[in-house]
Design a protein around this motif. Structure first.
Motif, mmCIF file in Angstrom:
data_model
loop_
_atom_site.group_PDB
_atom_site.id
_atom_site.type_symbol
_atom_site.label_atom_id
_atom_site.label_comp_id
_atom_site.label_asym_id
_atom_site.label_seq_id
_atom_site.Cartn_x
_atom_site.Cartn_y
_atom_site.Cartn_z
ATOM 1 N N GLY A 1 4.292 7.681 -6.537
ATOM 2 C CA GLY A 1 5.591 7.718 -6.436
ATOM 3 C C GLY A 1 5.720 8.682 -5.208
ATOM 4 N N GLY A 2 4.878 9.058 -4.524
ATOM 5 C CA GLY A 2 4.930 10.208 -3.368
ATOM 6 C C GLY A 2 5.709 11.264 -3.473
ATOM 7 N N GLN A 3 6.442 12.152 -2.307
ATOM 8 C CA GLN A 3 6.767 13.080 -2.462
ATOM 9 C C GLN A 3 7.860 13.490 -3.656
ATOM 10 O OE1 GLN A 3 8.131 14.030 1.386
ATOM 11 N NE2 GLN A 3 6.277 13.700 2.381
ATOM 12 N N LEU A 4 8.438 12.547 -3.812
ATOM 13 C CA LEU A 4 9.468 12.985 -5.193
ATOM 14 C C LEU A 4 8.798 13.078 -6.414
ATOM 15 C CD1 LEU A 4 12.392 10.254 -4.623
ATOM 16 C CD2 LEU A 4 12.257 12.538 -4.006
ATOM 17 N N VAL A 5 7.690 13.108 -6.710
ATOM 18 C CA VAL A 5 6.992 13.123 -7.792
ATOM 19 C C VAL A 5 7.054 14.922 -8.021
ATOM 20 C CG1 VAL A 5 5.820 11.085 -8.062
ATOM 21 C CG2 VAL A 5 4.691 12.890 -7.059
ATOM 22 N N ASN A 6 6.912 15.495 -6.700
ATOM 23 C CA ASN A 6 6.597 17.021 -6.858
ATOM 24 C C ASN A 6 8.087 17.347 -6.652
ATOM 25 O OD1 ASN A 6 4.029 16.897 -6.837
ATOM 26 N ND2 ASN A 6 4.029 16.348 -4.937
ATOM 27 N N GLY B 1 12.879 13.802 -9.699
ATOM 28 C CA GLY B 1 12.071 12.872 -8.948
ATOM 29 C C GLY B 1 11.183 12.408 -9.629
ATOM 30 N N PRO B 2 10.465 12.735 -10.318
ATOM 31 C CA PRO B 2 9.395 11.830 -11.075
ATOM 32 C C PRO B 2 9.976 10.959 -11.887
ATOM 33 C CG PRO B 2 8.890 14.242 -11.305
ATOM 34 C CD PRO B 2 10.182 14.196 -10.803
ATOM 35 N N ILE C 1 0.896 -1.012 0.033
ATOM 36 C CA ILE C 1 0.097 -0.032 0.198
ATOM 37 C C ILE C 1 0.802 1.277 -0.034
ATOM 38 C CG2 ILE C 1 -1.787 1.322 1.026
ATOM 39 C CD1 ILE C 1 -2.708 -1.384 2.430
ATOM 40 N N GLY C 2 0.788 1.875 -1.076
ATOM 41 C CA GLY C 2 1.843 3.088 -1.259
ATOM 42 C C GLY C 2 2.685 2.998 -2.346
ATOM 43 N N SER C 3 3.530 3.950 -2.581
ATOM 44 C CA SER C 3 4.512 3.904 -3.813
ATOM 45 C C SER C 3 5.786 4.593 -3.307
ATOM 46 C CB SER C 3 4.268 4.426 -4.831
ATOM 47 O OG SER C 3 3.437 5.729 -4.770
ATOM 48 N N GLY C 4 6.241 5.642 -3.918
ATOM 49 C CA GLY C 4 7.585 6.124 -3.483
ATOM 50 C C GLY C 4 8.880 5.130 -3.508
ATOM 51 N N PRO C 5 9.865 5.774 -2.738
ATOM 52 C CA PRO C 5 11.044 4.832 -2.952
ATOM 53 C C PRO C 5 10.857 3.546 -1.785
ATOM 54 C CG PRO C 5 11.677 7.163 -2.472
ATOM 55 C CD PRO C 5 9.978 6.973 -2.410
ATOM 56 N N ALA C 6 10.144 3.676 -0.750
ATOM 57 C CA ALA C 6 9.822 2.528 0.175
ATOM 58 C C ALA C 6 9.083 1.589 -0.711
ATOM 59 C CB ALA C 6 9.362 2.948 1.411
ATOM 60 N N GLY C 7 7.912 2.035 -0.769
ATOM 61 C CA GLY C 7 6.936 1.000 -1.706
ATOM 62 C C GLY C 7 7.466 0.322 -3.018
ATOM 63 N N THR D 1 11.892 18.591 -8.212
ATOM 64 C CA THR D 1 12.777 18.563 -9.453
ATOM 65 C C THR D 1 13.857 17.615 -9.445
ATOM 66 O OG1 THR D 1 13.733 20.675 -8.423
ATOM 67 C CG2 THR D 1 11.616 20.855 -9.781
ATOM 68 N N GLU D 2 15.129 18.330 -9.401
ATOM 69 C CA GLU D 2 16.311 17.651 -9.351
ATOM 70 C C GLU D 2 16.695 16.905 -8.284
ATOM 71 O OE1 GLU D 2 20.723 17.839 -11.815
ATOM 72 O OE2 GLU D 2 19.569 19.702 -11.213
ATOM 73 N N VAL D 3 17.061 15.699 -8.015
ATOM 74 C CA VAL D 3 17.627 14.991 -6.848
ATOM 75 C C VAL D 3 18.830 14.663 -7.134
ATOM 76 C CG1 VAL D 3 17.252 12.847 -5.340
ATOM 77 C CG2 VAL D 3 15.375 14.063 -6.502
ATOM 78 N N GLU D 4 19.695 15.079 -6.240
ATOM 79 C CA GLU D 4 21.437 15.368 -6.417
ATOM 80 C C GLU D 4 21.923 14.298 -5.241
ATOM 81 O OE1 GLU D 4 22.879 19.125 -8.722
ATOM 82 O OE2 GLU D 4 22.583 19.220 -6.454
ATOM 83 N N ASN D 5 21.153 13.828 -4.355
ATOM 84 C CA ASN D 5 21.863 12.995 -3.120
ATOM 85 C C ASN D 5 21.417 11.604 -3.168
ATOM 86 O OD1 ASN D 5 19.111 13.389 -2.324
ATOM 87 N ND2 ASN D 5 19.618 14.570 -0.433
ATOM 88 N N TYR D 6 20.722 11.146 -4.487
ATOM 89 C CA TYR D 6 20.532 9.797 -4.544
ATOM 90 C C TYR D 6 21.478 8.947 -5.178
ATOM 91 C CZ TYR D 6 17.570 5.667 -4.184
ATOM 92 O OH TYR D 6 16.856 4.596 -4.024
ATOM 93 N N PRO D 7 22.060 7.850 -4.617
ATOM 94 C CA PRO D 7 23.651 7.174 -4.987
ATOM 95 C C PRO D 7 23.027 6.705 -6.357
ATOM 96 C CG PRO D 7 23.006 6.654 -2.876
ATOM 97 C CD PRO D 7 21.838 7.466 -3.035
ATOM 98 N N GLY D 8 24.101 6.838 -7.199
ATOM 99 C CA GLY D 8 23.998 6.336 -8.610
ATOM 100 C C GLY D 8 23.779 7.183 -9.755
ATOM 101 N N PHE D 9 23.283 8.392 -9.257
ATOM 102 C CA PHE D 9 23.051 9.507 -10.341
ATOM 103 C C PHE D 9 23.871 10.747 -10.048
ATOM 104 C CE2 PHE D 9 19.243 6.709 -9.655
ATOM 105 C CZ PHE D 9 18.787 6.693 -10.940
ATOM 106 N N PRO D 10 25.316 10.372 -10.725
ATOM 107 C CA PRO D 10 26.379 11.550 -10.588
ATOM 108 C C PRO D 10 25.851 12.938 -10.833
ATOM 109 C CG PRO D 10 26.966 9.946 -11.909
ATOM 110 C CD PRO D 10 25.870 9.452 -11.162
ATOM 111 N N GLU D 11 24.979 12.914 -12.113
ATOM 112 C CA GLU D 11 24.389 14.279 -12.584
ATOM 113 C C GLU D 11 23.060 14.691 -12.252
ATOM 114 O OE1 GLU D 11 26.731 15.817 -14.484
ATOM 115 O OE2 GLU D 11 27.960 13.966 -14.252
ATOM 116 N N GLY D 12 22.830 13.898 -11.047
ATOM 117 C CA GLY D 12 21.429 14.152 -10.622
ATOM 118 C C GLY D 12 20.112 13.505 -11.496
ATOM 119 N N VAL D 13 19.167 13.229 -10.732
ATOM 120 C CA VAL D 13 17.961 12.734 -11.626
ATOM 121 C C VAL D 13 16.740 13.549 -11.169
ATOM 122 C CG1 VAL D 13 17.666 11.144 -9.823
ATOM 123 C CG2 VAL D 13 16.595 10.464 -11.935
#
Length: 319
Positions: A41-46, A62-63, A11-17, A48-60
């Motif tokens: 997708g949770g709060q990350l769908v709102n 959120g959606p 129940i739910g999505s986002g990184p945990a789900g 813009t750029e996520v720079e501290n999630y591992p594996g994305f050196p150029e950022g990614v």
């Protein structure tokens, strides 16, 4: 046990789900993910750029990150439905989940990852400039306001911690609080007051957030004692007035703490009912990061797998 019962529902999505769904799907359990109707997708769908999630050196974006997690879960056999859960019956060996669309689903295990929502100021401009100057996560977005005036709204430990953290980036940080005293602990208040880059405006509330095509430019403030109004220049507005866990749909089915967060057993993701697990911001009120939610989603899936394995030896498992 009903032949129609699934092994697992998330129940739910986002990184945990989505992480829980990836692990459960790879283990062969083909989970159903009820991702939500409005913001799957949770709060990350709102965000813009996520720079501290591992594996994305150029950022990614959120959606984009959430889309990739969902696609990964679906690749291994997860089924995703975009609806909201309105009712649950989580007692007993078979759990029943009912959605707003009127569908009911049964499963042997349920993983709850509904997250929490930032409390909003509910003032003009807040929604309009979300992601363009208005933020609810200092560690996510502070870097974008390097050498710019920043405002933090709030009076608790989170607001003090955010102000101290943001002072590394902003040309100045102004903390606005509606009272003349703080809810924050003394050590956090003292630390903020000792920081020369942090200013305080007390007995004041934000009544409007103003800006243009480039984002936030200023705030309108009102003194709660005198009623006087003023304008304050700012490019970043960080709102730290608390979170609301998305757990009301449980309607007393699980043990919650006084703030409404799901209570987990020790260091596990087990809840007060066997076969029900919880992960992410519906449980975690300290870290509230995408990476920590994803890690907790992994743990919840592994706990659910362990439960399913332990129950598989009997056709009629009991509590």
């Amino acid at each position: 046990m009903s032949e129609q019962a699934r092994d697992a529902i998330v129940i739910g999505s986002g990184p945990a789900g989505y992480t829980a769904a990836i692990y459960l799907a790879r283990a062969g359990y083909r989970p159903l993910v009820i991702a939500g109707a409005v913001t799957p997708g949770g709060q990350l769908v709102n965000t813009t750029e996520v720079e501290n999630y591992p594996g994305f050196p150029e950022g990614v974006m959120g959606p984009d990150l959430m889309d990739r997690m969902r696609e990964q879960a679906e690749r291994f056999g997860a089924e995703v439905k975009y609806d909201d859960v309105t009712q649950v019956n989580l007692a007993g060996p078979i759990k029943t989940v009912t959605t707003d669309g009127g569908e009911s689903y049964q499963a042997k295990t349920v993983v709850i990852t509904t997250g929490s929502d930032y409390r909003k100021l509910e003032v003009p401009g807040e929604r309009e400039f979300g992601g363009r100057g208005v933020s609810y996560c200092a560690t996510c977005d502070g870097f974008f306001f390097k050498d710019k005036p920043i405002v933090v709204v709030g009076g608790g430990d989170s607001a003090m911690g955010d102000a101290d953290f943001l002072s590394r980036f902003g040309s100045s940080v102004t903390l606005i609080h509606r009272r003349d005293g703080f809810r924050a602990s003394k050590i956090m208040v003292d630390r903020a007051k000792a920081n020369s880059k942090i200013n305080f405006i007390l007995n004041s509330v934000v009544t409007r957030i103003n800006g243009g095509p480039q984002g936030v430019e200023s705030l309108d403030l009102q003194d709660t004692v005198t009623g006087q109004t003023r304008s304050l220049e700012a490019n970043g507005v960080f709102i730290a007035i608390g979170h609301t866990p998305q757990t009301t749909f449980l309607n007393g089915a699980l043990d919650l703490d006084e703030e409404g967060y799901i209570v987990a057993e020790g260091d596990s993701t087990r809840t007060s009912l066997p076969g029900v697990f919880a992960a992410g911001d519906a449980v975690d009120k300290i870290y509230r990061q995408a990476i920590s939610a994803a890690g907790m989603g992994c743990r919840a899936a592994l706990d659910a797998q362990d439960y399913l394995t332990s129950q598989s030896s009997s056709d009629n498992p009991t509590d």
